[in-house]
Design a protein around this motif. Structure first.
Motif, PDB file in Angstrom:
ATOM      1  N   GLU A 174     -64.635 -33.026  -1.327  1.00  0.00           N
ATOM      2  CA  GLU A 174     -63.899 -31.803  -0.955  1.00  0.00           C
ATOM      3  C   GLU A 174     -63.831 -30.839  -2.138  1.00  0.00           C
ATOM      4  OE1 GLU A 174     -60.745 -33.580   2.326  1.00  0.00           O
ATOM      5  OE2 GLU A 174     -60.243 -33.738   0.203  1.00  0.00           O
ATOM      6  N   GLN A 214     -59.267 -37.235  -8.326  1.00  0.00           N
ATOM      7  CA  GLN A 214     -58.815 -37.114  -6.934  1.00  0.00           C
ATOM      8  C   GLN A 214     -57.297 -37.060  -6.844  1.00  0.00           C
ATOM      9  OE1 GLN A 214     -62.449 -39.027  -4.323  1.00  0.00           O
ATOM     10  NE2 GLN A 214     -60.649 -40.273  -4.542  1.00  0.00           N
ATOM     11  N   ARG A 215     -56.634 -37.903  -7.647  1.00  0.00           N
ATOM     12  CA  ARG A 215     -55.172 -37.927  -7.620  1.00  0.00           C
ATOM     13  C   ARG A 215     -54.619 -36.600  -8.129  1.00  0.00           C
ATOM     14  NH1 ARG A 215     -54.054 -42.144 -10.961  1.00  0.00           N
ATOM     15  NH2 ARG A 215     -55.378 -43.421  -9.675  1.00  0.00           N
ATOM     16  N   ARG A 216     -55.163 -36.117  -9.236  1.00  0.00           N
ATOM     17  CA  ARG A 216     -54.660 -34.875  -9.826  1.00  0.00           C
ATOM     18  C   ARG A 216     -54.882 -33.673  -8.906  1.00  0.00           C
ATOM     19  NH1 ARG A 216     -56.525 -31.742 -15.262  1.00  0.00           N
ATOM     20  NH2 ARG A 216     -57.137 -30.123 -13.830  1.00  0.00           N
ATOM     21  N   GLU A 217     -56.045 -33.653  -8.256  1.00  0.00           N
ATOM     22  CA  GLU A 217     -56.396 -32.526  -7.379  1.00  0.00           C
ATOM     23  C   GLU A 217     -55.876 -32.704  -5.952  1.00  0.00           C
ATOM     24  OE1 GLU A 217     -58.240 -29.575  -8.181  1.00  0.00           O
ATOM     25  OE2 GLU A 217     -57.572 -30.293 -10.152  1.00  0.00           O
ATOM     26  N   ASN A 218     -55.452 -33.927  -5.648  1.00  0.00           N
ATOM     27  CA  ASN A 218     -54.966 -34.260  -4.314  1.00  0.00           C
ATOM     28  C   ASN A 218     -56.007 -34.001  -3.223  1.00  0.00           C
ATOM     29  OD1 ASN A 218     -53.036 -35.451  -2.783  1.00  0.00           O
ATOM     30  ND2 ASN A 218     -51.878 -33.574  -2.407  1.00  0.00           N
ATOM     31  N   ARG A 219     -57.283 -34.278  -3.544  1.00  0.00           N
ATOM     32  CA  ARG A 219     -58.356 -34.190  -2.558  1.00  0.00           C
ATOM     33  C   ARG A 219     -59.543 -35.039  -3.020  1.00  0.00           C
ATOM     34  NH1 ARG A 219     -60.308 -27.964  -3.818  1.00  0.00           N
ATOM     35  NH2 ARG A 219     -59.695 -28.070  -5.992  1.00  0.00           N
TER      36      ARG A 219
END
Length: 165
Positions: free
Chosen positions: A46, A37-42
């Motif tokens: 999602e 989630q942090r790496r993809e920022n979502r």
């Protein structure tokens, strides 16, 4: 000391047990879903919605294959076993423990699958993915901890016995 990698279906307690285990061992705790989630920022949901199941599995595979941690307890996402590179990397850098429960217990524990970021292909049920993943979990596991009728403390004790061999 190598990492301890927890694998298993969503809802078996990988994150809950992982945090406590890390504290007891003096290790770092890594939740690979949060790293994704942090790496993809979502959010996971999602990513699955936008990229589809295969796209998510590819991202999950890349993230887990590139985890560069030591002396950590890693709680993986339930679908990590679909990524060959990820599993090879995790096996090389850690001891893999499969937290196992029966389908009946799993069904009771899991509420809304979509909200949990559980990946289901069109027409798939929880029973389908359970049956599909069991052989993969068993294949990659260095140790299997059957959690049936155990509480968190008892599961933790079983894991500690295994890693202190």
């Amino acid at each position: 000391m190598k990492n301890i990698v927890l694998i298993g279906m969503p809802g078996v307690g990988k994150s809950t047990i992982g945090v406590i285990l890390a504290k007891q061992l003096g290790y770092e705790f890594v939740d690979s879903d949060l790293v994704i989630q942090r790496r993809e920022n979502r959010l996971l949901s999602e990513i699955i919605e936008c990229e589809g199941v295969d796209g998510f599995i590819e991202i999950e595979n890349q993230v887990n294959a590139s985890l560069g941690v030591e002396e950590s307890v890693i709680a993986t996402g339930g679908s990590v076993v679909y990524g060959d590179e990820a599993m090879e990397h995790l096996k090389k850098t850690g001891t893999i423990i499969y937290l196992q429960i029966s389908y009946q217990s799993l069904e009771k524990r899991l509420g809304n699958l979509k909200g949990r970021g559980v990946i289901l292909r069109e027409g798939q049920t929880l029973k389908h993915i359970y049956e599909e993943r069991i052989p993969l979990y068993e294949m990659y596991a260095d140790y299997i901890v059957n959690e049936e009728n155990l509480d968190i403390e008892e599961t933790l004790q079983k894991i500690l016995e295994i890693i202190r061999i």
